[in-house]
Motif scaffolding. Structure first.
Motif, short mmCIF file in Angstrom:
data_model
loop_
_atom_site.label_atom_id
_atom_site.label_comp_id
_atom_site.label_asym_id
_atom_site.label_seq_id
_atom_site.Cartn_x
_atom_site.Cartn_y
_atom_site.Cartn_z
N SER A 173 0.85 -1.08 0.10
CA SER A 173 -0.08 0.16 -0.16
C SER A 173 1.02 1.15 0.03
O SER A 173 2.14 1.22 0.36
CB SER A 173 -0.94 0.03 1.28
N GLN A 174 0.22 2.45 -0.45
CA GLN A 174 1.20 3.51 -0.29
C GLN A 174 1.44 4.06 1.04
O GLN A 174 2.50 4.56 1.14
CB GLN A 174 0.14 4.83 -0.92
N GLN A 175 1.03 3.50 1.92
CA GLN A 175 1.30 3.58 3.27
C GLN A 175 2.58 2.99 3.84
O GLN A 175 3.37 3.52 4.71
CB GLN A 175 0.18 3.28 4.39
N ASP A 176 2.93 1.93 2.93
CA ASP A 176 3.97 1.40 3.35
C ASP A 176 5.26 1.82 2.66
O ASP A 176 6.29 1.30 2.94
CB ASP A 176 4.05 -0.31 3.06
N ILE A 177 5.06 2.56 1.78
CA ILE A 177 6.25 3.23 1.07
C ILE A 177 6.65 4.61 1.45
O ILE A 177 5.65 5.35 1.86
CB ILE A 177 5.87 3.23 -0.48
N GLY A 178 7.65 5.15 1.51
CA GLY A 178 8.21 6.23 1.93
C GLY A 178 9.65 6.69 1.95
O GLY A 178 10.50 5.54 1.50
N VAL A 179 9.97 7.79 2.08
CA VAL A 179 11.24 8.25 1.87
C VAL A 179 11.80 9.08 3.02
O VAL A 179 11.03 9.95 3.69
CB VAL A 179 11.73 9.05 0.64
N THR A 180 13.01 9.44 3.44
CA THR A 180 13.45 10.21 4.64
C THR A 180 14.60 11.10 3.85
O THR A 180 15.24 10.60 2.98
CB THR A 180 14.04 9.39 5.73
N TYR A 181 14.79 12.34 4.63
CA TYR A 181 15.83 13.17 4.25
C TYR A 181 16.12 14.01 5.52
O TYR A 181 15.34 14.17 6.36
CB TYR A 181 15.41 13.91 2.98
N VAL A 182 17.30 14.61 5.55
CA VAL A 182 17.76 15.65 6.50
C VAL A 182 17.39 17.01 6.07
O VAL A 182 17.79 17.36 4.96
CB VAL A 182 19.10 15.64 6.98
N ARG A 183 16.61 17.55 6.82
CA ARG A 183 16.28 19.20 6.67
C ARG A 183 17.45 19.93 7.40
O ARG A 183 17.23 19.91 8.71
CB ARG A 183 14.90 19.56 7.12
N TRP A 184 18.40 20.51 6.83
CA TRP A 184 19.65 21.14 7.44
C TRP A 184 19.06 22.53 7.98
O TRP A 184 18.51 23.27 7.24
CB TRP A 184 20.82 21.07 6.77
N GLY A 185 19.39 23.12 9.18
CA GLY A 185 19.20 24.24 9.80
C GLY A 185 17.75 24.38 10.27
O GLY A 185 17.56 25.59 10.71
N LYS A 186 16.85 23.49 10.49
CA LYS A 186 15.69 23.51 11.16
C LYS A 186 15.48 22.59 12.03
O LYS A 186 16.12 21.39 12.07
CB LYS A 186 14.46 23.65 10.06
N LYS A 187 14.62 22.79 12.83
CA LYS A 187 14.05 21.93 14.13
C LYS A 187 12.84 21.19 13.61
O LYS A 187 12.67 20.01 14.54
CB LYS A 187 13.86 22.66 15.24
N THR A 188 12.07 21.33 12.83
CA THR A 188 11.03 20.79 12.36
C THR A 188 11.01 20.53 10.58
O THR A 188 11.73 20.90 9.91
CB THR A 188 9.58 21.74 12.36
N CYS A 189 9.88 19.66 10.46
CA CYS A 189 9.73 19.20 8.93
C CYS A 189 8.75 20.19 8.32
O CYS A 189 7.77 21.09 9.20
CB CYS A 189 9.45 17.87 8.89
N PRO A 190 8.52 20.24 6.99
CA PRO A 190 7.57 20.87 6.35
C PRO A 190 6.16 20.40 6.76
O PRO A 190 6.29 19.36 7.37
CB PRO A 190 7.77 20.56 4.91
N GLU A 191 5.23 21.19 6.63
CA GLU A 191 3.85 20.70 6.85
C GLU A 191 3.47 19.27 6.05
O GLU A 191 3.84 19.12 5.17
CB GLU A 191 2.82 21.79 6.67
N SER A 192 2.58 18.34 7.14
CA SER A 192 1.99 17.51 6.44
C SER A 192 3.20 16.12 6.58
O SER A 192 2.90 15.11 6.04
CB SER A 192 1.57 17.55 4.81
N LEU A 193 4.37 16.59 6.90
CA LEU A 193 5.47 15.40 7.01
C LEU A 193 5.56 15.10 8.49
O LEU A 193 5.22 15.54 9.30
CB LEU A 193 6.93 15.86 6.57
N ASP A 194 6.01 13.57 8.43
CA ASP A 194 6.35 13.16 9.80
C ASP A 194 7.72 13.48 10.15
O ASP A 194 8.62 13.42 9.29
CB ASP A 194 6.10 11.59 9.86
N ILE A 195 7.86 13.72 11.53
CA ILE A 195 9.45 14.18 11.98
C ILE A 195 9.85 12.57 12.56
O ILE A 195 9.18 12.32 13.42
CB ILE A 195 9.42 15.13 13.02
N VAL A 196 10.98 12.18 12.07
CA VAL A 196 11.40 10.89 12.63
C VAL A 196 12.18 11.39 14.05
O VAL A 196 11.97 10.87 15.05
CB VAL A 196 12.44 10.20 11.68
N TYR A 197 13.11 12.32 14.09
CA TYR A 197 13.76 13.14 15.17
C TYR A 197 14.37 14.32 14.66
O TYR A 197 14.35 14.65 13.62
CB TYR A 197 14.89 12.02 15.72
N ALA A 198 14.67 14.94 15.55
CA ALA A 198 15.34 16.46 15.59
C ALA A 198 16.61 16.42 16.50
O ALA A 198 16.68 15.47 17.43
CB ALA A 198 14.40 17.57 16.07
#
Length: 237
Positions: free
Chosen positions: A55-80
């Motif tokens: 299912s689409q819920q089983d598929i996903g990607v992760t990346y690092v957002r440098w310089g911020k403590k949060t993720c863009p809206e609608s995204l899950d944060i794995v950790y900060a």
């Protein structure tokens, strides 16, 4: 049982059946057992070869957002956490920046002399500050966040652009940064254009450092690039 054994058994059974008058042939218990075995084999082998639909819920990607403590809206944060890496003057060790979690599970105290993990600072002065970048970021530590987007299978950092190509959407954009050219080599990363400090602490503790990158005419063709300009970047999905 190997596949060739079943093929041999099937051929032998067909020869046995069609060597007689099929209308008058009665199955023996061993014949019926063989048929049941073949049915089971064919049923399980077909199931094993059918690809599993995710299912689409089983598929996903992760990346690092440098310089911020949060993720863009609608995204899950794995950790900060805090950006880190090798000391800028070290000749060996790691050659990449790391996003270090704010809740580490520390190992035991050691006496080895291979200290290779430091926090990272913005080494951004008024003379090299990118346009639109916050002022007073000099020697402040750098935050980061690991973000997860479901339903996508790839994420791409594009240097030299602030917008994504057709079919891609931007997670964030900013400025290409890395270590200073006089220090050890380290990866290029895309620093968020709205980068913030980790906290209010400001001290020249060095560690891993972030410097803005500029384009240089020569082997880099100008045009389309332009000499001595800030290098923009964007992270796309």
């Amino acid at each position: 049982m190997p596949t060739f054994s079943f093929a041999t058994a099937i051929i032998a059974f067909i020869v046995s059946v069609y060597g007689n008058d099929c209308r008058e042939y009665s199955l023996t218990p061993s014949d019926q057992s063989l048929i049941d075995m073949m049915k089971h084999y064919l049923h399980t082998s077909r199931k094993a070869n059918i690809p599993v639909a995710h299912s689409q819920q089983d598929i996903g990607v992760t990346y690092v957002r440098w310089g911020k403590k949060t993720c863009p809206e609608s995204l899950d944060i794995v950790y900060a956490g805090q950006a880190g890496g090798n000391l800028y003057t070290n000749k060996g060790g790691g050659s990449n920046y790391l996003c270090l979690p704010s809740d580490p599970e520390n190992g035991k105290v050691t006496t080895n002399d291979n200290d290779g993990l430091y926090g990272a600072e913005y080494d951004i002065w008024s003379s090299n500050k990118p346009s639109g970048f916050r002022s007073s970021m000099l020697q402040k530590e750098v935050p980061c966040a690991v973000c997860s987007r479901t339903g996508k299978v790839s994420v791409l950092m594009i240097p030299g652009r602030k917008s994504c190509y057709k079919g891609w959407k931007s997670e964030y954009n900013g400025f290409l940064m890395s270590q200073h050219k006089r220090y050890n080599q380290i990866d290029f990363i895309c620093m968020d254009g709205d980068a913030e400090p980790l906290d209010n602490r400001s001290a020249n503790e060095n560690g891993a450092l972030f410097y803005p990158i500029k384009a240089k005419y020569g082997s880099l063709r100008c045009p389309p690039y332009k000499d001595n300009t800030e290098v923009l970047c964007t992270v796309c999905y």
